[in-house]
Design an enzyme around this catalytic site. Structure first.
Site, PDB file in Angstrom:
ATOM      1  N   SER A 195      35.367  58.580  63.961  1.00 16.04           N
ATOM      2  CA  SER A 195      34.096  58.589  64.558  1.00 16.04           C
ATOM      3  C   SER A 195      33.490  59.330  65.609  1.00 16.04           C
ATOM      4  O   SER A 195      32.833  57.651  66.214  1.00 16.04           O
ATOM      5  CB  SER A 195      32.928  58.054  62.588  1.00 16.04           C
ATOM      6  OG  SER A 195      33.750  58.315  62.256  1.00 16.04           O
TER       7      SER A 195
ATOM      8  N   HIS B 222      34.048  70.147  62.146  1.00 12.97           N
ATOM      9  CA  HIS B 222      35.212  68.830  62.233  1.00 12.97           C
ATOM     10  C   HIS B 222      36.011  68.664  61.440  1.00 12.97           C
ATOM     11  O   HIS B 222      36.293  67.399  61.123  1.00 12.97           O
ATOM     12  CB  HIS B 222      33.624  68.142  60.909  1.00 12.97           C
ATOM     13  CG  HIS B 222      32.452  67.979  61.180  1.00 12.97           C
ATOM     14  ND1 HIS B 222      32.042  66.944  62.107  1.00 12.97           N
ATOM     15  CD2 HIS B 222      31.219  68.807  60.827  1.00 12.97           C
ATOM     16  CE1 HIS B 222      30.383  67.164  62.280  1.00 12.97           C
ATOM     17  NE2 HIS B 222      30.084  67.943  61.699  1.00 12.97           N
TER      18      HIS B 222
ATOM     19  N   HIS C  71      38.652  61.488  55.314  1.00 14.33           N
ATOM     20  CA  HIS C  71      38.678  59.949  54.031  1.00 14.33           C
ATOM     21  C   HIS C  71      38.658  60.584  53.338  1.00 14.33           C
ATOM     22  O   HIS C  71      38.059  61.439  52.937  1.00 14.33           O
ATOM     23  CB  HIS C  71      36.985  59.857  54.504  1.00 14.33           C
ATOM     24  CG  HIS C  71      36.778  59.332  56.410  1.00 14.33           C
ATOM     25  ND1 HIS C  71      36.347  60.607  57.065  1.00 14.33           N
ATOM     26  CD2 HIS C  71      36.484  58.423  56.790  1.00 14.33           C
ATOM     27  CE1 HIS C  71      36.549  59.472  58.347  1.00 14.33           C
ATOM     28  NE2 HIS C  71      36.167  58.555  58.230  1.00 14.33           N
TER      29      HIS C  71
ATOM     30  N   TYR D 178      36.872  59.957  50.586  1.00 19.68           N
ATOM     31  CA  TYR D 178      35.408  59.925  50.002  1.00 19.68           C
ATOM     32  C   TYR D 178      34.832  61.481  50.253  1.00 19.68           C
ATOM     33  O   TYR D 178      34.419  61.893  49.154  1.00 19.68           O
ATOM     34  CB  TYR D 178      34.232  59.304  50.294  1.00 19.68           C
ATOM     35  CG  TYR D 178      34.081  59.545  52.259  1.00 19.68           C
ATOM     36  CD1 TYR D 178      33.228  60.832  52.314  1.00 19.68           C
ATOM     37  CD2 TYR D 178      34.050  58.642  52.806  1.00 19.68           C
ATOM     38  CE1 TYR D 178      33.479  60.646  54.330  1.00 19.68           C
ATOM     39  CE2 TYR D 178      34.110  58.611  54.415  1.00 19.68           C
ATOM     40  CZ  TYR D 178      33.402  60.092  54.902  1.00 19.68           C
ATOM     41  OH  TYR D 178      33.216  60.705  55.857  1.00 19.68           O
ATOM     42  N   GLU D 179      35.880  62.098  50.822  1.00 20.66           N
ATOM     43  CA  GLU D 179      36.255  63.609  50.834  1.00 20.66           C
ATOM     44  C   GLU D 179      36.883  64.380  49.668  1.00 20.66           C
ATOM     45  O   GLU D 179      36.763  65.691  48.805  1.00 20.66           O
ATOM     46  CB  GLU D 179      36.389  63.800  52.161  1.00 20.66           C
ATOM     47  CG  GLU D 179      35.749  63.994  53.350  1.00 20.66           C
ATOM     48  CD  GLU D 179      36.252  64.073  54.550  1.00 20.66           C
ATOM     49  OE1 GLU D 179      36.083  65.090  54.832  1.00 20.66           O
ATOM     50  OE2 GLU D 179      37.184  64.004  54.937  1.00 20.66           O
TER      51      GLU D 179
ATOM     52  N   ALA E  80      34.554  53.672  64.217  1.00 18.76           N
ATOM     53  CA  ALA E  80      33.441  52.791  63.942  1.00 18.76           C
ATOM     54  C   ALA E  80      32.916  52.766  62.249  1.00 18.76           C
ATOM     55  O   ALA E  80      33.675  53.034  61.474  1.00 18.76           O
ATOM     56  CB  ALA E  80      32.627  54.330  64.156  1.00 18.76           C
TER      57      ALA E  80
ATOM     58  N   MET F  37      35.523  53.182  56.112  1.00 19.60           N
ATOM     59  CA  MET F  37      35.790  53.494  55.478  1.00 19.60           C
ATOM     60  C   MET F  37      37.036  54.314  55.616  1.00 19.60           C
ATOM     61  O   MET F  37      37.425  55.561  54.746  1.00 19.60           O
ATOM     62  CB  MET F  37      34.207  54.760  55.169  1.00 19.60           C
ATOM     63  CG  MET F  37      33.544  54.488  54.479  1.00 19.60           C
ATOM     64  SD  MET F  37      32.111  54.721  54.241  1.00 19.60           S
ATOM     65  CE  MET F  37      30.529  54.517  53.471  1.00 19.60           C
ATOM     66  N   SER F  38      37.967  53.969  56.489  1.00 18.38           N
ATOM     67  CA  SER F  38      39.190  54.818  57.170  1.00 18.38           C
ATOM     68  C   SER F  38      40.104  53.508  57.122  1.00 18.38           C
ATOM     69  O   SER F  38      39.993  52.976  56.592  1.00 18.38           O
ATOM     70  CB  SER F  38      38.772  55.351  58.352  1.00 18.38           C
ATOM     71  OG  SER F  38      38.508  54.288  59.425  1.00 18.38           O
TER      72      SER F  38
ATOM     73  N   ASN G  20      27.182  48.776  63.453  1.00 21.43           N
ATOM     74  CA  ASN G  20      25.779  48.692  62.867  1.00 21.43           C
ATOM     75  C   ASN G  20      25.644  47.223  62.255  1.00 21.43           C
ATOM     76  O   ASN G  20      26.721  47.301  61.552  1.00 21.43           O
ATOM     77  CB  ASN G  20      25.099  49.459  62.353  1.00 21.43           C
ATOM     78  CG  ASN G  20      26.377  50.168  61.192  1.00 21.43           C
ATOM     79  OD1 ASN G  20      27.116  51.045  61.051  1.00 21.43           O
ATOM     80  ND2 ASN G  20      26.262  49.302  59.685  1.00 21.43           N
TER      81      ASN G  20
ATOM     82  N   HIS H  33      23.875  57.669  58.933  1.00 22.00           N
ATOM     83  CA  HIS H  33      25.118  57.729  59.416  1.00 22.00           C
ATOM     84  C   HIS H  33      24.824  58.718  61.034  1.00 22.00           C
ATOM     85  O   HIS H  33      25.495  58.322  61.698  1.00 22.00           O
ATOM     86  CB  HIS H  33      25.503  59.906  59.096  1.00 22.00           C
ATOM     87  CG  HIS H  33      26.747  59.948  59.559  1.00 22.00           C
ATOM     88  ND1 HIS H  33      27.759  59.277  59.610  1.00 22.00           N
ATOM     89  CD2 HIS H  33      27.519  61.228  59.724  1.00 22.00           C
ATOM     90  CE1 HIS H  33      29.359  59.827  60.083  1.00 22.00           C
ATOM     91  NE2 HIS H  33      28.417  61.091  59.861  1.00 22.00           N
TER      92      HIS H  33
END
Ligand code: HPA
Length: 281
Positions: A33, A64, A90, A92-93, A120, A218-219, A242, A254
Site C-alpha cells: 500500500s 486499484h 487482501h 478481507y476483500e 505498510a 493485513m498482508s 502508525n 486508512h
C-alpha cells in the site's frame, strides 16, 4: 481454486508473461500500500494489468486493480531484471489465502532467485514510530487461514514445507547492507499477520505484544508461505505507518496510513534500489 491444477495454472500464466516481456527476471518484489512508486524506476518496463493474467486476483476497484511490471533496474555492474507486483489483494476483500498468494506464486514461478515482500503496517513495538523501516525477521500468521489449505500439488512444493527460515537470514543481511548504503536506518522485527479489515483493539495489540510481535498488518504472511512452499528465499521489509491501537490516542484511518506510507516511500525506494541488485546476483 483446485490445487490439483496449480502447476498447470502457473505454467499458463508464466508462459503468457514470458511471451510479452523478453528476458526473465532475476529478482521479484511485491510493493505494498502506498509503496508502488518504485515501479517507475524500471527502464524498458513492460506492465501487464492483473486482469489480463488468467487466475490472477485483481481488486474490482477502478485504479486499484494492480499490475505486474517487468523491466531493468540500473545498478553498478550493469542492470538487473526485476519483476514487481504493483498492488496486491487482501483476504478481507473476500479472497481465500490461496488466491491472495497466487501473485507471489507467479513471481516465484518466473524463476527469480529471491522475493522481497513489502508492506505498510502498524507499530506494535512502542519504539517503532511512523516512518520506521523494519526488516521482518519472522512472522506470526494469525489470519486463521493458510495459503496451502486444500489438496497439495507436489509439482509445486511439499505438503508440509519448513518455515524455520521463512525470512532468509542471508537476504536479511543484504537488506541491512542495502539500507546502510542508502543511509536509511533499518530496525528488525516480527510481523503479526491478521485478517482485518477492522484495525485492532488495544487489548488485541497488548496480546500481540505479549506474543512477541513488533508489527501488525493485513498482508504478507500468505505470500511468504507460498514462496517458501516453492523454495524461493524471501526478504521482508515493512514501513510502520502508525502506532498500533492503544499506543496513541488518535483514531486510526486508512488515509493516515496511506499518507505516511507515501512519505516514507523515498527511503523505502532507496533501500529497494540498493537491495534488489544484491539479491539478484
Ligand atoms: N493494523 C493493521 N494493519 C495496518 C495497520 C495497523 O495498525 N497500519 C497499517 N496497516
Amino acid at each position: 481454486m483446485s490445487p490439483r491444477q496449480l502447476s498447470a495454472r502457473l505454467a499458463e500464466v508464466t508462459a503468457l508473461i514470458r511471451s510479452r516481456t523478453g528476458a526473465p527476471p532475476q529478482v521479484a518484489a511485491i510493493l505494498g500500500s502506498g509503496l508502488g512508486g518504485f515501479a517507475g524506476r524500471l527502464e524498458r518496463a513492460v506492465s501487464i494489468p492483473y486482469a489480463e493474467l488468467p487466475g490472477f486476483p485483481a481488486s474490482g476497484v477502478a485504479g486499484h486493480a494492480g499490475r505486474l511490471v517487468l523491466g531493468d533496474l540500473a545498478a553498478t555492474g550493469g542492470p538487473v531484471r526485476v519483476v514487481l507486483m504493483q498492488g496486491r489483494v487482501h483476504g478481507y476483500e473476500g479472497w481465500s489465502a490461496a488466491e491472495v498468494a497466487f501473485g507471489a506464486r507467479v513471481l516465484c514461478s518466473l524463476g527469480v532467485k529471491a522475493l522481497l515482500v513489502t508492506n505498510a503496517c502498524g507499530g506494535v513495538n512502542p519504539d517503532f514510530g511512523p516512518g520506521t523501516l523494519v526488516r521482518i525477521t519472522d512472522h506470526l500468521n494469525l489470519t486463521g487461514q493458510n495459503a496451502l489449505t486444500g489438496e497439495n500439488d507436489d509439482a509445486v512444493g511439499p505438503r508440509f514445507p519448513d518455515m524455520g527460515a521463512a525470512y532468509d537470514p542471508e537476504l536479511g543481511q543484504l537488506l541491512e547492507a542495502a539500507a546502510a548504503e542508502a543511509g536509511v536506518p533499518l530496525r528488525r522485527g516480527i510481523y503479526a499477520g491478521v485478517s482485518g479489515p477492522s484495525y485492532e483493539t488495544p487489548a488485541e495489540i497488548r496480546m500481540l505484544r505479549a506474543m512477541g510481535a513488533d508489527l501488525v498488518g493485513m498482508s504478507t504472511v500468505h505470500d511468504v508461505t507460498a514462496a517458501r512452499h516453492q523454495g524461493v528465499p524471501v526478504a521482508g521489509l515493512s514501513v510502520v505507518t502508525n502506532p498500533a491501537a492503544g499506543l496513541t490516542r488518535t483514531a486510526l484511518t486508512h488515509d493516515d496510513v496511506q499518507r505516511v506510507a507515501a512519505r516514507a516511500a523515498a527511503s523505502l525506494e532507496a533501500v529497494l534500489a540498493a537491495f534488489l541488485p544484491r539479491a539478484a546476483r
